[in-house]
Design an enzyme around this catalytic site. Sequence first.
Site, PDB file in Angstrom:
ATOM      1  N   SER A   1       0.918  -1.163   0.022  1.00  0.00           N
ATOM      2  CA  SER A   1       0.011   0.015  -0.157  1.00  0.00           C
ATOM      3  C   SER A   1       0.853   1.352  -0.022  1.00  0.00           C
ATOM      4  O   SER A   1       1.623   1.609   0.796  1.00  0.00           O
ATOM      5  CB  SER A   1      -0.687   0.017   1.102  1.00  0.00           C
ATOM      6  OG  SER A   1      -1.435   1.377   1.657  1.00  0.00           O
TER       7      SER A   1
ATOM      8  N   ASP B   1      -4.564   3.676  -2.204  1.00  0.00           N
ATOM      9  CA  ASP B   1      -5.673   3.836  -1.208  1.00  0.00           C
ATOM     10  C   ASP B   1      -6.142   5.286  -1.503  1.00  0.00           C
ATOM     11  O   ASP B   1      -5.626   6.313  -0.988  1.00  0.00           O
ATOM     12  CB  ASP B   1      -5.325   3.536   0.339  1.00  0.00           C
ATOM     13  CG  ASP B   1      -4.895   2.319   0.579  1.00  0.00           C
ATOM     14  OD1 ASP B   1      -5.935   1.520   0.444  1.00  0.00           O
ATOM     15  OD2 ASP B   1      -4.023   1.676   1.186  1.00  0.00           O
TER      16      ASP B   1
ATOM     17  N   MET C   1      -8.950   8.092  -0.369  1.00  0.00           N
ATOM     18  CA  MET C   1      -9.834   8.489   0.452  1.00  0.00           C
ATOM     19  C   MET C   1     -10.266   9.952   0.351  1.00  0.00           C
ATOM     20  O   MET C   1      -9.510  10.719   0.066  1.00  0.00           O
ATOM     21  CB  MET C   1      -9.221   8.197   2.004  1.00  0.00           C
ATOM     22  CG  MET C   1      -8.418   6.966   2.081  1.00  0.00           C
ATOM     23  SD  MET C   1      -7.776   6.972   3.765  1.00  0.00           S
ATOM     24  CE  MET C   1      -6.909   5.161   3.788  1.00  0.00           C
TER      25      MET C   1
ATOM     26  N   HIS D   1      -7.969   1.061  -4.648  1.00  0.00           N
ATOM     27  CA  HIS D   1      -9.054   1.120  -3.596  1.00  0.00           C
ATOM     28  C   HIS D   1      -9.621   2.217  -3.271  1.00  0.00           C
ATOM     29  O   HIS D   1      -9.279   3.303  -2.802  1.00  0.00           O
ATOM     30  CB  HIS D   1      -8.308   0.366  -2.330  1.00  0.00           C
ATOM     31  CG  HIS D   1      -8.988   0.067  -1.056  1.00  0.00           C
ATOM     32  ND1 HIS D   1      -8.515  -0.158   0.139  1.00  0.00           N
ATOM     33  CD2 HIS D   1     -10.495  -0.158  -0.893  1.00  0.00           C
ATOM     34  CE1 HIS D   1      -9.605  -0.605   0.955  1.00  0.00           C
ATOM     35  NE2 HIS D   1     -10.880  -0.412   0.424  1.00  0.00           N
TER      36      HIS D   1
ATOM     37  N   MET E   1     -12.164   4.447  -1.036  1.00  0.00           N
ATOM     38  CA  MET E   1     -12.815   4.455   0.123  1.00  0.00           C
ATOM     39  C   MET E   1     -13.443   6.054  -0.036  1.00  0.00           C
ATOM     40  O   MET E   1     -12.942   6.949   0.646  1.00  0.00           O
ATOM     41  CB  MET E   1     -11.769   4.382   1.272  1.00  0.00           C
ATOM     42  CG  MET E   1     -11.325   2.997   1.345  1.00  0.00           C
ATOM     43  SD  MET E   1      -9.783   2.958   2.306  1.00  0.00           S
ATOM     44  CE  MET E   1      -8.796   3.207   0.956  1.00  0.00           C
TER      45      MET E   1
ATOM     46  N   MET F   1     -11.513  -6.216   4.587  1.00  0.00           N
ATOM     47  CA  MET F   1     -11.007  -5.447   5.098  1.00  0.00           C
ATOM     48  C   MET F   1     -10.652  -5.886   6.756  1.00  0.00           C
ATOM     49  O   MET F   1     -11.646  -6.395   7.376  1.00  0.00           O
ATOM     50  CB  MET F   1     -11.912  -4.136   5.326  1.00  0.00           C
ATOM     51  CG  MET F   1     -11.681  -3.287   4.285  1.00  0.00           C
ATOM     52  SD  MET F   1     -10.307  -2.667   3.404  1.00  0.00           S
ATOM     53  CE  MET F   1      -9.338  -1.871   4.850  1.00  0.00           C
TER      54      MET F   1
END
Length: 217
Positions: A10, A37, A39, A69, A71, A140
Amino acid sequence: MSLKQRICPSILAADFTKLGEECEAVLAAGADWLHVDVMDGHFVPNITIGIPVVRALRARLPDAFLDVHLMISDPDQFAEEFIKAGADLISFHPETSFHPHGLIQRIKTAGAKACLSINPGTPISCLDYLGDDLDMILVMSVNPGFGGQSFIPSALEKISKIRKRFPSVDIQVDGGIKVENIAKVKEAGANVFVAGSAIYKSEDYRVTIEQMLDQVR
Ligand code: DX5
Ligand code: ZN
């Protein structure tokens, strides 16, 4: 059928002042995919990186597999933009999509792989009517929002239930994965392992990735 075991650093735990080098370093050290990631400060209590960073990584690393990913509260609006920018795979959370089945279809039509990401408190019944269309299921093992959290043990039971139900899909696990616990996660049925701090905060990325692969092969 045996599924490939993959290590996905990550990049959230990388040094952002030299992100390109940090990505090249883990790929040269044996990483399979780069886990990105994204977000938005709304679905999760943190803001990280977005479409321009994916585009820049794609330009610098044309052959890298970018595992994105999301989010974010509105993947229905943004998934295709991330694919245009260079994402090879899109994970989204079922809580965030008005039309998850339609979004999976759209992700695949746009040329990427589709993955549903299941939070610690989300039951696996969210896979009903969706699971067979997915390329990967992400379990998760922390609540999304931050790197460096501790692995939540109930993820193991969840992974083994999903593995029984979907014997040939990739199952990814994300959160608190380290050399010390990766074997039991593999034992439960996962085959794609995200690790942020365990790799990027280690002294030698290659040694850490090799130790992880030794545990799961
Ligand atoms: C959490 C992210 C994870 C996280 C993993 O919201 O989805 O990918 O960065 O970091 P570690 O491996 O440090 O738990
Ligand atoms: Zn992640």
